[in-house]
Design a protein around this motif. Structure first.
Motif, PDB file in Angstrom:
ATOM      1  N   VAL A   1     -12.931  60.828 103.459  1.00  0.00           N
ATOM      2  CA  VAL A   1     -13.984  61.534 104.200  1.00  0.00           C
ATOM      3  C   VAL A   1     -15.326  61.381 103.494  1.00  0.00           C
ATOM      4  O   VAL A   1     -16.357  61.103 104.128  1.00  0.00           O
ATOM      5  CB  VAL A   1     -13.612  63.021 104.363  1.00  0.00           C
ATOM      6  CG1 VAL A   1     -14.758  63.794 105.006  1.00  0.00           C
ATOM      7  CG2 VAL A   1     -12.349  63.156 105.209  1.00  0.00           C
TER       8      VAL A   1
ATOM      9  N   GLY B   1     -20.056  64.777 105.002  1.00  0.00           N
ATOM     10  CA  GLY B   1     -18.781  64.592 104.316  1.00  0.00           C
ATOM     11  C   GLY B   1     -18.431  65.768 103.437  1.00  0.00           C
ATOM     12  O   GLY B   1     -17.275  66.215 103.391  1.00  0.00           O
TER      13      GLY B   1
ATOM     14  N   GLY C   1     -17.335  68.546 105.691  1.00  0.00           N
ATOM     15  CA  GLY C   1     -16.000  68.316 106.210  1.00  0.00           C
ATOM     16  C   GLY C   1     -14.917  68.588 105.180  1.00  0.00           C
ATOM     17  O   GLY C   1     -13.887  69.199 105.485  1.00  0.00           O
TER      18      GLY C   1
ATOM     19  N   ALA D   1     -12.799  66.968 109.877  1.00  0.00           N
ATOM     20  CA  ALA D   1     -13.659  66.434 108.821  1.00  0.00           C
ATOM     21  C   ALA D   1     -14.075  65.004 109.134  1.00  0.00           C
ATOM     22  O   ALA D   1     -15.237  64.614 108.923  1.00  0.00           O
ATOM     23  CB  ALA D   1     -12.928  66.501 107.480  1.00  0.00           C
ATOM     24  N   LEU D   2     -13.151  64.207 109.649  1.00  0.00           N
ATOM     25  CA  LEU D   2     -13.497  62.845 110.051  1.00  0.00           C
ATOM     26  C   LEU D   2     -14.463  62.836 111.239  1.00  0.00           C
ATOM     27  O   LEU D   2     -15.323  61.958 111.339  1.00  0.00           O
ATOM     28  CB  LEU D   2     -12.234  62.064 110.388  1.00  0.00           C
ATOM     29  CG  LEU D   2     -11.310  61.734 109.211  1.00  0.00           C
ATOM     30  CD1 LEU D   2     -10.019  61.103 109.700  1.00  0.00           C
ATOM     31  CD2 LEU D   2     -12.012  60.821 108.215  1.00  0.00           C
TER      32      LEU D   2
END
Length: 325
Positions: free
Chosen positions: A99, A112, A115, A162-163
């Motif tokens: 991530v 990132g 996330g 998160a992605l």
């Protein structure tokens, strides 16, 4: 009546051409709106509380959980193997690193970080709720301890969100389909292993959805305004030191490119995709669950988790696009 003098900017031959500003085809800096994200997060926290009240604190809810999570013979070993791989600390660390790397590669380092923070908070929050939430004993067989919500399902859902935070708008919908197919498999494995119930999976998806929206709201609120996020720049040509927009067929092509870019990133295009995901999601989960060695009750529970997961993936992806995250 005298008219105001008109100032005309000129540019010398050696002066560099400016590359920003609305006159040169780039839009005014745009900030996202965290209000929608906060509203969706509050809605999912409400769903989390209602799920706990309905399934954990009532005798009818505990009975339904017990009926829908009955395990089929021969599924225990396979489920434990899958869950041991999903819960491996090395695998989790590699996914967190993925991530961060994707976020840094796309110039979205803070996305990132947000996330990863939402993913870790989903897992830690699920464990904290399991320890803090009381579970009344209505003398149903099976589970004697509180397992609401599931840490494994919360981690799997948080990973997909998160992605999404570090991915472009179009890629989020592909990730939503992957999450719709993958999260119910993890949920079914936790039920087959005897670790969790249907309500635990539903609560975990709601918890991860709420924390993702909260992380995105923080990201939108405190990030600097991003220029050029609403539509691509319109090409211009120069004449006598001044920018001149192209006319005729060339100008029409420029305006068409700009309008297509604006429509592609428009929030209005997100909700039809969310509706399609909600309809297709259960069919996809049902096709995956058919090949799993599970009983009828657990099959129905897996499809229910898939429906709620598809709905949550579509809502979160849509609100991320609408808030211009």
């Amino acid at each position: 009546m005298s008219s105001m003098p008109t100032l005309i900017a000129t540019r010398t031959a050696n002066e560099p051409r400016p590359s920003s500003g609305p006159l040169y085809g780039r839009p005014v800096p745009v900030r996202g709106r965290p209000g929608r994200l906060l509203g969706v997060a509050a809605g999912y926290l409400l769903v989390l509380g209602l799920t706990a009240v309905a399934f954990v604190w009532t005798s009818g809810g505990q009975w339904a959980d017990d009926q829908l999570t009955s395990r089929a013979a021969g599924t225990f070993a396979a489920a434990r193997t899958l869950l041991s791989l999903a819960g491996n600390p090395v695998v989790l660390a590699l996914l967190l690193l993925l991530v961060l790397v994707v976020g840094a590669a796309r110039g979205r380092t803070w996305a990132g970080v947000a996330g990863v923070g939402a993913l870790l908070c989903s897992v830690v929050g699920a464990d904290a709720l399991k320890l803090a939430m009381p579970r009344p004993d209505f003398e149903f067989p099976g589970y004697s301890h509180n397992s609401f919500p599931s840490g494994h399902v919360a981690g799997a859902t948080g990973l997909m969100f998160a992605l999404m935070l570090v991915s472009p708008a179009r890629a989020r919908w592909w990730l939503a389909f992957v999450g719709t197919a993958g999260v119910p498999v993890i949920a079914s494995a936790t039920m087959a292993a005897g670790w969790h119930r249907l309500s635990d999976a539903l609560g975990a998806v709601a918890l991860a959805s709420a924390l993702c929206c909260l992380a995105a709201a923080v990201l939108v609120r405190w990030r600097p305004a991003a220029p050029g996020r609403s539509y691509p720049p319109v090409p211009v040509r120069w004449r006598g030191g001044l920018p001149v927009r192209r006319r005729g067929l060339a100008g029409a092509r420029d305006r068409g490119a700009r309008d297509r870019g604006a429509r592609d990133q428009s929030p209005g295009r997100s909700w039809p995709a969310a509706a399609l995901l909600t309809v297709v999601g259960p069919l996809l989960v049902g096709a995956v669950a058919v090949v799993l060695p599970i009983g009828p009750g657990q099959f129905f529970a897996t499809v229910l988790v898939g429906e709620f997961t598809a709905l949550s993936m579509g809502v979160v992806a849509g609100v991320l696009c609408a808030a211009r995250v």
